[in-house]
Enzyme design. Structure first.
Site, PDB file in Angstrom:
ATOM      1  N   GLU A 252       6.778 -32.801  17.398  1.00  0.00           N
ATOM      2  CA  GLU A 252       6.393 -33.389  18.676  1.00  0.00           C
ATOM      3  C   GLU A 252       5.050 -32.843  19.134  1.00  0.00           C
ATOM      4  O   GLU A 252       4.653 -31.734  18.767  1.00  0.00           O
ATOM      5  CB  GLU A 252       7.431 -33.107  19.781  1.00  0.00           C
ATOM      6  CG  GLU A 252       8.712 -33.902  19.690  1.00  0.00           C
ATOM      7  CD  GLU A 252       9.800 -33.159  18.964  1.00  0.00           C
ATOM      8  OE1 GLU A 252      10.835 -33.780  18.643  1.00  0.00           O
ATOM      9  OE2 GLU A 252       9.617 -31.955  18.694  1.00  0.00           O
ATOM     10  N   SER A 253       4.380 -33.647  19.962  1.00  0.00           N
ATOM     11  CA  SER A 253       3.212 -33.224  20.733  1.00  0.00           C
ATOM     12  C   SER A 253       3.476 -33.622  22.182  1.00  0.00           C
ATOM     13  O   SER A 253       4.168 -34.608  22.449  1.00  0.00           O
ATOM     14  CB  SER A 253       1.933 -33.907  20.240  1.00  0.00           C
ATOM     15  OG  SER A 253       1.638 -33.555  18.900  1.00  0.00           O
TER      16      SER A 253
END
Length: 293
Positions: free
Chosen positions: A46-47
């Site tokens: 994830e970001s």
């Protein structure tokens, strides 16, 4: 315009372990498509993108390499650490993040230079159960590798997970996603994360070992998954019928050793209605900072 970014390792035993995260502050001017492109470029599980703030907390969006999701554990803790260290005017405790799933407060515990970050997750919801054969096929295992004294079950504390209890660590280490079996297990519902666990950690000071697979989100295997381990915490309280205070190993098969702290039990004042409170904690280790052009 350029955007600063921060890289950190969450639930890490040391730098370059745990689960990698990219945090992009001051991202309110980016479109959804631009955020998705950045997340794909970073190619971490994830970001996150901090898009604004108010007196109550910070607005945050979470993206995998191929989609936006409403909640995830290690992005919540890692983003809270970046907010506290680099964006907030003081050292707020807790740090509240406005996520799609709702407000999530993150508290800080321990020494200021190496604290544990803790989040409260939503009370777990418990859904359908699945047969051992279907679960085993999703993980390339035999039905005998799946325990028959605990259910294979859909659980959610914000991001649904199918929890699969395995007999031992040998079975856990042999697990490998079979895409046809995975589709058969997850295709008819929104539980796309599959967490397999066993009560046989490598270190006797710990309590469980697990692995999380999420090819639906473009993540074949995740090295540390706070949301799914929150589901595991609720699952263990429900099926062991006692409070939980445990440390879970994850990511060792990926050479990204991670430790997740789980605390769960019946919520104070729930009057025996079965509502469970779940907390997940871990370290956040800064790695790098830079600029997106």
């Amino acid at each position: 315009m350029p955007h600063e970014f921060h890289l950190c390792d969450v639930f890490a035993t040391e730098r370059y372990a745990g689960n990698q995260l990219a945090v992009i502050p001051d991202a309110g001017d980016l479109s959804t498509d631009e955020m998705q492109a950045v997340a794909n470029e970073m190619n971490y599980s994830e970001s996150t993108f901090v898009t604004g703030s108010d007196d109550e907390g910070w607005d945050v969006r979470i993206f995998t390499p191929n989609s936006e999701i409403p909640f995830a554990g290690h992005p919540t803790l890692g983003t809270a650490a970046v907010v506290r260290e680099h964006l907030a005017d003081d050292d707020p405790d807790p740090v509240t993040l406005h996520l799609e799933v709702g407000d999530v407060p993150v508290r800080v515990e321990g020494e200021s230079d190496d604290p544990l970050y803790w989040m409260n997750q939503q009370p777990p919801e418990f859904g359908e159960t699945f047969d051992r054969e279907t679960a085993a096929a999703a993980l390339g295992l035999s039905a005998e590798d799946v325990r028959d004294d605990l259910p294979v079950q859909w659980v959610s504390t914000g991001l649904p997970t199918v929890v699969v209890p395995l007999q031992d660590r040998a079975a856990l280490e042999r697990a490998e996603v079979d895409l046809d079996g995975y589709a058969a297990l997850t295709g008819d519902h929104d539980g796309k994360n599959v967490l397999a666990f066993c009560p046989e950690p490598r270190d006797p000071a710990h309590d469980y070992a697990d692995r999380v697979f999420a090819p639906f989100y473009g993540v074949t295997e995740d090295p540390a998954t706070g949301s799914s381990n929150g589901c595991l915490a609720g699952y263990l309280v429900r099926h062991r019928d006692e409070p939980l205070d445990a440390v879970v190993e994850q990511g060792y098969e990926m050479s990204r050793p991670s430790l997740l702290h789980l605390v769960a039990g019946e919520r104070d004042g729930s009057d025996g209605d079965g509502e469970i409170e779940v907390q997940v904690g871990g370290r956040v280790v800064p790695v790098a900072r830079g600029e997106l052009y």
